[in-house]
Design an enzyme around this catalytic site. Structure first.
Site, PDB file in Angstrom:
ATOM      1  N   PHE A   1      36.519  51.972  56.405  1.00  0.00           N
ATOM      2  CA  PHE A   1      36.805  50.992  57.454  1.00  0.00           C
ATOM      3  C   PHE A   1      36.305  49.603  57.057  1.00  0.00           C
ATOM      4  O   PHE A   1      37.094  48.659  56.919  1.00  0.00           O
ATOM      5  CB  PHE A   1      36.159  51.468  58.764  1.00  0.00           C
ATOM      6  CG  PHE A   1      36.033  50.420  59.831  1.00  0.00           C
ATOM      7  CD1 PHE A   1      37.128  49.661  60.221  1.00  0.00           C
ATOM      8  CD2 PHE A   1      34.815  50.201  60.459  1.00  0.00           C
ATOM      9  CE1 PHE A   1      37.010  48.688  61.215  1.00  0.00           C
ATOM     10  CE2 PHE A   1      34.678  49.241  61.451  1.00  0.00           C
ATOM     11  CZ  PHE A   1      35.779  48.477  61.822  1.00  0.00           C
TER      12      PHE A   1
ATOM     13  N   VAL B   1      30.327  57.842  43.503  1.00  0.00           N
ATOM     14  CA  VAL B   1      29.212  57.079  42.937  1.00  0.00           C
ATOM     15  C   VAL B   1      27.967  57.929  42.729  1.00  0.00           C
ATOM     16  O   VAL B   1      27.026  57.497  42.066  1.00  0.00           O
ATOM     17  CB  VAL B   1      28.877  55.848  43.797  1.00  0.00           C
ATOM     18  CG1 VAL B   1      30.013  54.851  43.787  1.00  0.00           C
ATOM     19  CG2 VAL B   1      28.496  56.247  45.213  1.00  0.00           C
TER      20      VAL B   1
ATOM     21  N   GLY C   1      22.311  50.180  39.251  1.00  0.00           N
ATOM     22  CA  GLY C   1      22.372  50.191  37.787  1.00  0.00           C
ATOM     23  C   GLY C   1      23.547  49.396  37.267  1.00  0.00           C
ATOM     24  O   GLY C   1      23.435  48.684  36.253  1.00  0.00           O
TER      25      GLY C   1
ATOM     26  N   TYR D   1      21.227  60.303  57.823  1.00  0.00           N
ATOM     27  CA  TYR D   1      21.803  58.969  57.659  1.00  0.00           C
ATOM     28  C   TYR D   1      20.718  57.897  57.689  1.00  0.00           C
ATOM     29  O   TYR D   1      20.661  57.017  56.819  1.00  0.00           O
ATOM     30  CB  TYR D   1      22.838  58.714  58.756  1.00  0.00           C
ATOM     31  CG  TYR D   1      23.549  57.388  58.648  1.00  0.00           C
ATOM     32  CD1 TYR D   1      24.381  57.112  57.564  1.00  0.00           C
ATOM     33  CD2 TYR D   1      23.414  56.420  59.642  1.00  0.00           C
ATOM     34  CE1 TYR D   1      25.051  55.908  57.465  1.00  0.00           C
ATOM     35  CE2 TYR D   1      24.089  55.206  59.556  1.00  0.00           C
ATOM     36  CZ  TYR D   1      24.898  54.952  58.462  1.00  0.00           C
ATOM     37  OH  TYR D   1      25.568  53.743  58.369  1.00  0.00           O
TER      38      TYR D   1
ATOM     39  N   TYR E   1      14.404  47.597  42.686  1.00  0.00           N
ATOM     40  CA  TYR E   1      15.210  47.044  41.595  1.00  0.00           C
ATOM     41  C   TYR E   1      15.077  45.524  41.536  1.00  0.00           C
ATOM     42  O   TYR E   1      15.083  44.934  40.445  1.00  0.00           O
ATOM     43  CB  TYR E   1      16.680  47.436  41.753  1.00  0.00           C
ATOM     44  CG  TYR E   1      17.075  48.649  40.947  1.00  0.00           C
ATOM     45  CD1 TYR E   1      17.834  48.529  39.790  1.00  0.00           C
ATOM     46  CD2 TYR E   1      16.687  49.919  41.339  1.00  0.00           C
ATOM     47  CE1 TYR E   1      18.204  49.640  39.043  1.00  0.00           C
ATOM     48  CE2 TYR E   1      17.039  51.045  40.603  1.00  0.00           C
ATOM     49  CZ  TYR E   1      17.800  50.897  39.455  1.00  0.00           C
ATOM     50  OH  TYR E   1      18.159  51.999  38.713  1.00  0.00           O
TER      51      TYR E   1
END
Length: 328
Positions: free
Chosen positions: A26, A72, A117, A160, A174
């Site tokens: 969506f 992914v 990454g 979730y 990161y």
């Protein structure tokens, strides 16, 4: 980095190459559409677990659009340069993440790691699609970005909530450890065309029921509140954050608060269906209140929602009527 205009209301992306994970969902499909309109080249990655090819069918002939079937959580490889990664892959509705708990946790953890990454490899800007659900059933109202939340990690919604909270922590790591130009957007309830009629969220459920002449089912007494943002406004805010270089977390949502019962009544009125409203059992850990404090977005981005609730509702009902082949 992607050439991005500093104007929130002008073309936010004037060039460059953007990867959108979950691009056939969506929100992802609306991002792909707007990015192409603003001159970007777009690579859409989607496993089609909850996304749909129909959401991006109108883009398939665009010379700057490419869609790749990709999970992914397995691996992410995109040949060539990438300037911006928008990580939106995840089941997002209660129906989806309650049926797909492991997949939801994996995409929020492993999938986020792979997307980060990719951004690190390409030296690209990264934006994580987080959620207001990181605030849980909040004890602070409205919710500011510095609120840590009130989340039940072992409740049915925990898969979730905690996936997104982990994703935020990983994105921050990161940024601090590898120097990735990363940002976090916390998305509040959003509605508009391309929502699935059976995804379990309130607005599409109410519209589907009203257009079918069925009773509209409100959980509990309906006094619980939500803020609902039309999808065009949300996309504007997300791309403005991508433009800004700000790390977030940043709330993007409509600060206008409505009760769930009021939303149901407005849907019945807007569809002129005259159907009754009935009350059903309220789900476990269903938040009592939900409203963003958007002062940060207003100050940093100059962003605020423009589409009024009734206007956005009318547009959404018209789209559902066409999709369901019933009179609006």
């Amino acid at each position: 980095m992607t050439s991005i205009s500093p104007s929130v209301d002008g073309p936010a992306v004037t060039g460059g190459r953007v990867v959108v994970t979950g691009g056939a969902g969506f929100l992802g499909s609306h991002l792909c559409t707007e990015l192409l309109a603003r001159g970007a080249e777009v690579v859409c990655l989607d496993s089609f677990l909850t996304g749909s090819p129909a959401n991006v069918a109108h883009l398939m002939d665009h010379r700057s659009f490419r869609v790749l079937r990709c999970d992914v959580t397995d691996f992410v490889h995109v040949p060539g340069p990438v300037d911006l990664v928008l990580h939106f892959a995840s089941p997002a509705s209660p129906v989806d993440y309650l049926q797909l708990p492991i997949e939801t946790l994996k995409v929020g953890s492993i999938g986020t790691g792979h997307a980060l990454g990719l951004a690190r490899e390409k030296e690209a800007r990264f934006v994580l699609a987080s959620t207001s659900e990181v605030y849980g059933d909040p004890l602070v109202h409205p919710q500011r970005e510095d609120y840590w939340g009130n989340v039940n990690p072992v409740g049915p919604r925990g898969v979730y909530d905690e996936a997104k909270r982990y994703g935020e922590a990983l994105t921050t790591a990161y940024r601090s450890t590898h120097g990735v130009d990363a940002a976090i957007v916390r998305i509040f309830n959003t509605y508009g065309p391309r929502m699935r009629p059976y995804d379990g969220r309130a607005i599409p459920t109410f519209i589907r029921q009203a257009l079918a002449g069925e009773p509209v089912t409100v959980a509990g007494d309906g006094s619980q509140t939500r803020s609902v943002c039309y999808v065009d406004d949300l996309v504007r805010g997300i791309l403005a954050l991508a433009d800004s270089g700000h790390p977030g977390p940043m709330n993007i949502g409509n600060p206008e608060e409505l009760s769930v019962l009021q939303i149901a009544r407005d849907v019945v009125d807007a569809t002129a269906s005259g159907v009754p409203i009935v009350h059903i059992e309220r789900p476990v850990d269903d938040p009592r209140v939900r409203r963003p404090d958007t002062a940060l977005a207003q100050a940093v981005l100059g962003w605020s929602p423009k589409v009024a609730w009734r206007e956005g509702l009318t547009r959404t009902i018209e789209w559902f009527a066409r999709e369901l082949s019933v009179p609006a």
